[in-house]
Write a protein that holds these residues in place. Structure first.
Motif, PDB file in Angstrom:
ATOM      1  N   ALA A 113       0.679  -1.285  -0.110  1.00 46.97           N
ATOM      2  CA  ALA A 113       0.155  -0.119   0.035  1.00 46.97           C
ATOM      3  C   ALA A 113       0.796   1.227   0.073  1.00 46.97           C
ATOM      4  N   LEU A 114       2.111   1.133   0.507  1.00 48.74           N
ATOM      5  CA  LEU A 114       2.959   2.432   0.633  1.00 48.74           C
ATOM      6  C   LEU A 114       3.899   2.781  -0.406  1.00 48.74           C
ATOM      7  N   ILE A 115       4.560   1.393  -0.894  1.00 50.32           N
ATOM      8  CA  ILE A 115       5.741   1.665  -1.590  1.00 50.32           C
ATOM      9  C   ILE A 115       5.499   1.857  -3.233  1.00 50.32           C
ATOM     10  N   ASN A 116       6.219   2.520  -3.690  1.00 48.23           N
ATOM     11  CA  ASN A 116       6.455   2.667  -5.224  1.00 48.23           C
ATOM     12  C   ASN A 116       7.793   2.317  -5.834  1.00 48.23           C
ATOM     13  N   PRO A 117       7.780   1.924  -6.955  1.00 39.47           N
ATOM     14  CA  PRO A 117       9.151   1.422  -7.623  1.00 39.47           C
ATOM     15  C   PRO A 117      10.186   2.328  -7.141  1.00 39.47           C
ATOM     16  N   GLY A 118      11.038   1.634  -6.561  1.00 41.68           N
ATOM     17  CA  GLY A 118      12.541   2.512  -6.244  1.00 41.68           C
ATOM     18  C   GLY A 118      12.592   3.371  -4.913  1.00 41.68           C
ATOM     19  N   ASP A 119      11.259   3.412  -4.137  1.00 44.81           N
ATOM     20  CA  ASP A 119      11.332   3.848  -2.913  1.00 44.81           C
ATOM     21  C   ASP A 119      12.382   2.868  -1.889  1.00 44.81           C
ATOM     22  N   GLU A 120      12.819   3.574  -0.972  1.00 39.40           N
ATOM     23  CA  GLU A 120      13.724   2.872  -0.115  1.00 39.40           C
ATOM     24  C   GLU A 120      12.984   2.389   1.332  1.00 39.40           C
ATOM     25  N   VAL A 121      13.284   1.193   1.761  1.00 38.06           N
ATOM     26  CA  VAL A 121      12.801   0.879   3.315  1.00 38.06           C
ATOM     27  C   VAL A 121      14.064   0.715   3.978  1.00 38.06           C
ATOM     28  N   LEU A 122      14.409   1.302   5.254  1.00 37.39           N
ATOM     29  CA  LEU A 122      15.443   0.841   6.049  1.00 37.39           C
ATOM     30  C   LEU A 122      15.035  -0.285   6.994  1.00 37.39           C
ATOM     31  N   VAL A 164      19.496   7.145   5.407  1.00 42.33           N
ATOM     32  CA  VAL A 164      18.633   7.851   5.168  1.00 42.33           C
ATOM     33  C   VAL A 164      18.896   8.629   3.780  1.00 42.33           C
ATOM     34  N   THR A 165      18.074   8.470   2.707  1.00 39.69           N
ATOM     35  CA  THR A 165      18.068   9.472   1.590  1.00 39.69           C
ATOM     36  C   THR A 165      16.919  10.010   0.965  1.00 39.69           C
ATOM     37  N   LYS A 166      16.761  10.721  -0.030  1.00 36.08           N
ATOM     38  CA  LYS A 166      15.655  11.436  -0.338  1.00 36.08           C
ATOM     39  C   LYS A 166      14.633  10.482  -0.880  1.00 36.08           C
TER      40      LYS A 166
END
Length: 404
Positions: A113-122, A164-166
């Motif tokens: 529900a949250l993530i789009n392609p290329g989004d990062e999760v730590l 942490v990045t943009k």
């Protein structure tokens, strides 16, 4: 026509039931007896679900025949709200709670529900591999921050900050931790909350072992420390209430939900698509939360889990070439192997060699997204005699082992 798995599955792995597990099943089919110390499945080792929960379900089994609300029956969500309040988390409503077929389903659902392609999760390293797999499945990029073995496996805040990045969308914490057994210090959780606050990040908090705690340690939920960030915590009946097979978990949206309405709509769509989680297990939630405190007897001094933890830790550290941080919570430890002493370059091969020689199944450390081949995970659910046997066999194996 050759059918291949989808591209999105190429980076999805779950070593706990991966190739080494498949090799163990093959040995079983050949008539070999395998001692499985690879998975936190209490009932297999005679640590059963409370009769309070089973009776509550059995008495109302006819009520489990129909679909319910996609987020779960009201009675169960009301009980979960109380569970949250008891942890010092305020402001929870029924609408903030989603029941699922185990916390695993809800973890995957929330990331989709949250993530789009290329989004990062730590995600922590080591991690429970479902988290990394689910980020990949959602077309996101898992970025692993280090948990420090020298600091009782607490997250390394400096390392986390650097990553942490943009593109970072969220941080995951697993506390109490699987696979290390660490229970995070308050100041560490406060620091992670602050990173989320400064960078407008969602905080996912996996709390499935929140009452499986030893040595007077205290579990602290980040949602109890801050209401100005969005904290999503996950829990369920599997571990504290030892009802793994019932497949009942819950997810709660806590804190600042301003600007999250579209995300919540996405969660509701995904919940509706599977109609509802199994109603059978939902009927046991109220009894579990309000009436069952049987976990306390298992984790206190003299309790079965506490005793098994202590013995396993001592026996592991008695093996030349093995060192192990004592678990403060959960059902696992993550021993370190002297890879120079044993010439280990491939930890999958090491675990397979133990399996084929001694018929004992552990899980390789790289299966938890730990880069070096120098750890493995052990479950301390077996009774004392079985633990003594298993770790004794490991000691015997390592006395002559050199990886070729």
């Amino acid at each position: 026509m050759e059918l291949k798995k989808s591209e999105r599955l190429k980076s999805v792995n779950y070593a706990i039931r991966g190739p080494v597990y498949d090799a163990a099943i093959k040995l079983e089919k050949e008539g070999q007896k395998i001692l499985k110390m690879n998975i936190g499945n209490p009932a297999v080792f005679g640590i059963d679900t409370s009769n309070v929960i089973k009776s509550a379900i059995a008495q109302r089994i006819d009520e489990a025949q129909a679909y319910c609300h996609s987020q779960g029956i009201v009675e169960a969500r009301e009980a979960v709200k109380k569970y949250n309040l008891d942890k010092g988390i305020k402001g929870t409503t029924e609408d903030d709670i989603f029941l699922g077929n185990g916390a695993s389903e809800l973890i995957t659902m929330s990331l989709q529900a949250l993530i789009n392609p290329g989004d990062e999760v730590l995600v922590p390293a080591p991690d429970y591999p479902l988290w990394t797999a689910s980020v990949n499945l959602a077309s996101g990029n898992p970025v692993h921050y280090i948990c420090d073995e020298k600091s009782d496996w607490n997250p390394d805040i400096a390392d986390l900050k650097k990553k942490v990045t943009k593109r970072t969308k969220a941080i995951v914490i697993i506390n109490p931790n699987n696979p290390t057994g660490s229970v995070y210090k308050k100041e560490v959780i406060e620091a992670i909350v602050e990173i989320c606050r400064q960078n407008n990040l969602v905080l996912f908090s996996d709390e499935i072992y929140d009452r499986v705690i030893y040595d007077d340690k205290t579990h602290i939920s980040p949602a109890a420390l801050a209401d100005d960030i969005l904290v999503i915590n996950f829990n369920g009946l599997s571990k504290v209430f030892r009802a793994c097979g019932f497949r009942l978990g819950w997810m709660i949206l806590n804190g600042n939900k301003k600007g999250a309405s579209d995300f919540v709509d996405g969660l509701k769509v995904l919940s509706s698509m599977r109609l509802c989680s199994n109603v059978f297990a939902q009927l046991g939630v109220k009894a579990a939360i309000e009436l069952d405190n049987s976990i306390e007897a298992l984790v206190k001094p003299g309790g079965r889990l506490r005793e098994q933890r202590d013995i396993a830790w001592k026996l592991l550290n008695d093996i030349p070439g093995i060192s192990c941080v004592k678990a403060e919570g959960a059902l696992y430890m993550f021993p370190k192997v002297d890879i120079n002493k044993f010439g280990i370059k491939d930890d999958v091969k090491f675990i397979l060699d133990v399996l084929n020689t001694k018929k004992i199944l552990f899980v390789e450390g790289t299966g938890f997204n730990w880069k070096a081949p120098d750890h493995f995970r052990i479950v301390f659910l077996p009774e004392v005699k079985e633990l003594e046997y298993a770790i004794g066999q490991l000691k015997s194996f390592l006395a002559t082992y050199k990886q070729g």
